[in-house]
Design a protein around this motif. Sequence first.
Motif, PDB file in Angstrom:
ATOM      1  N   ALA A 108     -13.961  -0.138  45.289  1.00 16.03           N
ATOM      2  CA  ALA A 108     -13.784   0.476  43.976  1.00 16.03           C
ATOM      3  C   ALA A 108     -14.422   1.863  43.951  1.00 16.03           C
ATOM      4  O   ALA A 108     -15.414   2.125  44.618  1.00 16.03           O
ATOM      5  CB  ALA A 108     -14.409  -0.417  42.913  1.00 16.03           C
ATOM      6  N   ILE A 109     -13.834   2.714  43.159  1.00 17.42           N
ATOM      7  CA  ILE A 109     -14.373   4.057  42.958  1.00 17.42           C
ATOM      8  C   ILE A 109     -15.006   4.092  41.579  1.00 17.42           C
ATOM      9  O   ILE A 109     -14.377   3.689  40.589  1.00 17.42           O
ATOM     10  CB  ILE A 109     -13.264   5.118  43.084  1.00 17.42           C
ATOM     11  N   LYS A 110     -16.232   4.533  41.514  1.00 18.34           N
ATOM     12  CA  LYS A 110     -16.955   4.606  40.251  1.00 18.34           C
ATOM     13  C   LYS A 110     -16.496   5.863  39.507  1.00 18.34           C
ATOM     14  O   LYS A 110     -16.821   6.979  39.890  1.00 18.34           O
ATOM     15  CB  LYS A 110     -18.459   4.645  40.512  1.00 18.34           C
ATOM     16  N   GLN A 119     -17.967   1.997  33.399  1.00 21.64           N
ATOM     17  CA  GLN A 119     -17.631   0.606  33.089  1.00 21.64           C
ATOM     18  C   GLN A 119     -16.266   0.480  32.414  1.00 21.64           C
ATOM     19  O   GLN A 119     -15.518  -0.447  32.682  1.00 21.64           O
ATOM     20  CB  GLN A 119     -18.705  -0.010  32.199  1.00 21.64           C
ATOM     21  N   TYR A 120     -15.956   1.418  31.542  1.00 24.36           N
ATOM     22  CA  TYR A 120     -14.683   1.401  30.822  1.00 24.36           C
ATOM     23  C   TYR A 120     -13.974   2.746  30.993  1.00 24.36           C
ATOM     24  O   TYR A 120     -14.024   3.588  30.102  1.00 24.36           O
ATOM     25  CB  TYR A 120     -14.901   1.105  29.330  1.00 24.36           C
ATOM     26  N   PRO A 121     -13.339   2.954  32.138  1.00 27.39           N
ATOM     27  CA  PRO A 121     -12.658   4.237  32.351  1.00 27.39           C
ATOM     28  C   PRO A 121     -11.493   4.419  31.382  1.00 27.39           C
ATOM     29  O   PRO A 121     -10.856   3.450  30.969  1.00 27.39           O
ATOM     30  CB  PRO A 121     -12.176   4.156  33.793  1.00 27.39           C
ATOM     31  N   ASN A 122     -11.261   5.657  31.016  1.00 31.19           N
ATOM     32  CA  ASN A 122     -10.163   6.007  30.115  1.00 31.19           C
ATOM     33  C   ASN A 122      -9.573   7.324  30.617  1.00 31.19           C
ATOM     34  O   ASN A 122      -9.933   8.393  30.136  1.00 31.19           O
ATOM     35  CB  ASN A 122     -10.673   6.125  28.675  1.00 31.19           C
ATOM     36  N   LEU A 123      -8.694   7.213  31.617  1.00 27.00           N
ATOM     37  CA  LEU A 123      -8.108   8.423  32.206  1.00 27.00           C
ATOM     38  C   LEU A 123      -7.080   9.028  31.255  1.00 27.00           C
ATOM     39  O   LEU A 123      -6.222   8.325  30.728  1.00 27.00           O
ATOM     40  CB  LEU A 123      -7.449   8.093  33.549  1.00 27.00           C
ATOM     41  N   GLN A 124      -7.190  10.317  31.068  1.00 29.21           N
ATOM     42  CA  GLN A 124      -6.260  11.063  30.230  1.00 29.21           C
ATOM     43  C   GLN A 124      -5.574  12.137  31.065  1.00 29.21           C
ATOM     44  O   GLN A 124      -6.242  12.825  31.851  1.00 29.21           O
ATOM     45  CB  GLN A 124      -6.995  11.730  29.057  1.00 29.21           C
ATOM     46  N   VAL A 163      -0.885   5.225  33.888  1.00 35.18           N
ATOM     47  CA  VAL A 163      -2.295   5.595  33.962  1.00 35.18           C
ATOM     48  C   VAL A 163      -3.168   4.337  34.007  1.00 35.18           C
ATOM     49  O   VAL A 163      -4.145   4.279  34.759  1.00 35.18           O
ATOM     50  CB  VAL A 163      -2.678   6.519  32.785  1.00 35.18           C
ATOM     51  N   SER A 164      -2.806   3.320  33.254  1.00 34.49           N
ATOM     52  CA  SER A 164      -3.608   2.088  33.273  1.00 34.49           C
ATOM     53  C   SER A 164      -3.544   1.413  34.644  1.00 34.49           C
ATOM     54  O   SER A 164      -4.543   0.857  35.109  1.00 34.49           O
ATOM     55  CB  SER A 164      -3.156   1.124  32.172  1.00 34.49           C
ATOM     56  N   GLU A 165      -2.391   1.466  35.318  1.00 33.98           N
ATOM     57  CA  GLU A 165      -2.298   0.911  36.676  1.00 33.98           C
ATOM     58  C   GLU A 165      -3.149   1.720  37.650  1.00 33.98           C
ATOM     59  O   GLU A 165      -3.768   1.156  38.557  1.00 33.98           O
ATOM     60  CB  GLU A 165      -0.836   0.884  37.145  1.00 33.98           C
ATOM     61  N   ILE A 166      -3.167   3.042  37.481  1.00 37.98           N
ATOM     62  CA  ILE A 166      -3.994   3.906  38.340  1.00 37.98           C
ATOM     63  C   ILE A 166      -5.464   3.539  38.146  1.00 37.98           C
ATOM     64  O   ILE A 166      -6.223   3.420  39.110  1.00 37.98           O
ATOM     65  CB  ILE A 166      -3.735   5.393  38.044  1.00 37.98           C
ATOM     66  N   GLU A 167      -5.880   3.327  36.892  1.00 41.10           N
ATOM     67  CA  GLU A 167      -7.267   2.922  36.618  1.00 41.10           C
ATOM     68  C   GLU A 167      -7.603   1.628  37.332  1.00 41.10           C
ATOM     69  O   GLU A 167      -8.673   1.496  37.925  1.00 41.10           O
ATOM     70  CB  GLU A 167      -7.470   2.739  35.105  1.00 41.10           C
ATOM     71  N   LYS A 168      -6.694   0.646  37.308  1.00 39.95           N
ATOM     72  CA  LYS A 168      -6.916  -0.646  37.961  1.00 39.95           C
ATOM     73  C   LYS A 168      -7.044  -0.482  39.481  1.00 39.95           C
ATOM     74  O   LYS A 168      -7.920  -1.095  40.095  1.00 39.95           O
ATOM     75  CB  LYS A 168      -5.792  -1.619  37.632  1.00 39.95           C
ATOM     76  N   VAL A 169      -6.176   0.330  40.071  1.00 40.84           N
ATOM     77  CA  VAL A 169      -6.245   0.545  41.519  1.00 40.84           C
ATOM     78  C   VAL A 169      -7.573   1.190  41.896  1.00 40.84           C
ATOM     79  O   VAL A 169      -8.237   0.783  42.858  1.00 40.84           O
ATOM     80  CB  VAL A 169      -5.049   1.402  42.013  1.00 40.84           C
ATOM     81  N   LEU A 170      -8.001   2.187  41.123  1.00 44.39           N
ATOM     82  CA  LEU A 170      -9.252   2.866  41.423  1.00 44.39           C
ATOM     83  C   LEU A 170     -10.457   1.957  41.208  1.00 44.39           C
ATOM     84  O   LEU A 170     -11.477   2.073  41.902  1.00 44.39           O
ATOM     85  CB  LEU A 170      -9.392   4.136  40.585  1.00 44.39           C
ATOM     86  N   ALA A 171     -10.355   1.033  40.239  1.00 39.83           N
ATOM     87  CA  ALA A 171     -11.432   0.089  39.970  1.00 39.83           C
ATOM     88  C   ALA A 171     -11.509  -1.004  41.030  1.00 39.83           C
ATOM     89  O   ALA A 171     -12.455  -1.774  41.069  1.00 39.83           O
ATOM     90  CB  ALA A 171     -11.267  -0.524  38.583  1.00 39.83           C
ATOM     91  N   GLY A 172     -10.469  -1.096  41.860  1.00 39.92           N
ATOM     92  CA  GLY A 172     -10.455  -2.068  42.942  1.00 39.92           C
ATOM     93  C   GLY A 172      -9.946  -3.438  42.550  1.00 39.92           C
ATOM     94  O   GLY A 172     -10.104  -4.396  43.267  1.00 39.92           O
ATOM     95  N   SER A 173      -9.302  -3.539  41.364  1.00 46.65           N
ATOM     96  CA  SER A 173      -8.780  -4.853  40.955  1.00 46.65           C
ATOM     97  C   SER A 173      -7.299  -4.955  41.111  1.00 46.65           C
ATOM     98  O   SER A 173      -6.616  -4.097  41.466  1.00 46.65           O
ATOM     99  CB  SER A 173      -9.153  -5.149  39.516  1.00 46.65           C
TER     100      SER A 173
END
Length: 149
Positions: A3-5, A30-35, A139-149
């Motif tokens: 995972a990437i912090k 803890q709660y990323p919100n990519l814009q 964007v939500s899928e990108i967040e999940k991939v970066l979070a490692g889930s």
Amino acid sequence: MSAIKLEHDMWVLVADGEKALFLRNEGDAQYPNLQVMREDHHDNPPTREQGTDRPGRLHDASDNHRSAVADTDWHRIEKDRFADEIAAQLYKMAHKGTFKKLVLVAQPQVLGEMRKKLHKEVADKVTGEVAKTLTNHSVSEIEKVLAGS
């Protein structure tokens, strides 16, 4: 992939040879919100639509032997050019202080080309890299991939 912090205000570049998304984390680790801050598109049709020449031929000195020369991969060249453009944009942004930390997410070949072209000022700000094509993901899928889930 680990995972990437994604810290607050960290930027993420998601790119392939035709599209680039510049994202900023308005959340926290803890709660990323990519814009999406910027989206660039680069027209890059397949090689068959860019070059119409027949393959070249080489003749040896005796003129008895001919060899074909490989076609130019115009599509690959355009991907490399786009990687150069992205690297230049990142340099301008880093020079202005737009971001302090950056994560690069790109198609493996594009990532390799960008790495070669990144200015030291940008390279010093890169905190992570992901060699994947995610430009057509939400964007939500990108967040999940970066979070490692």
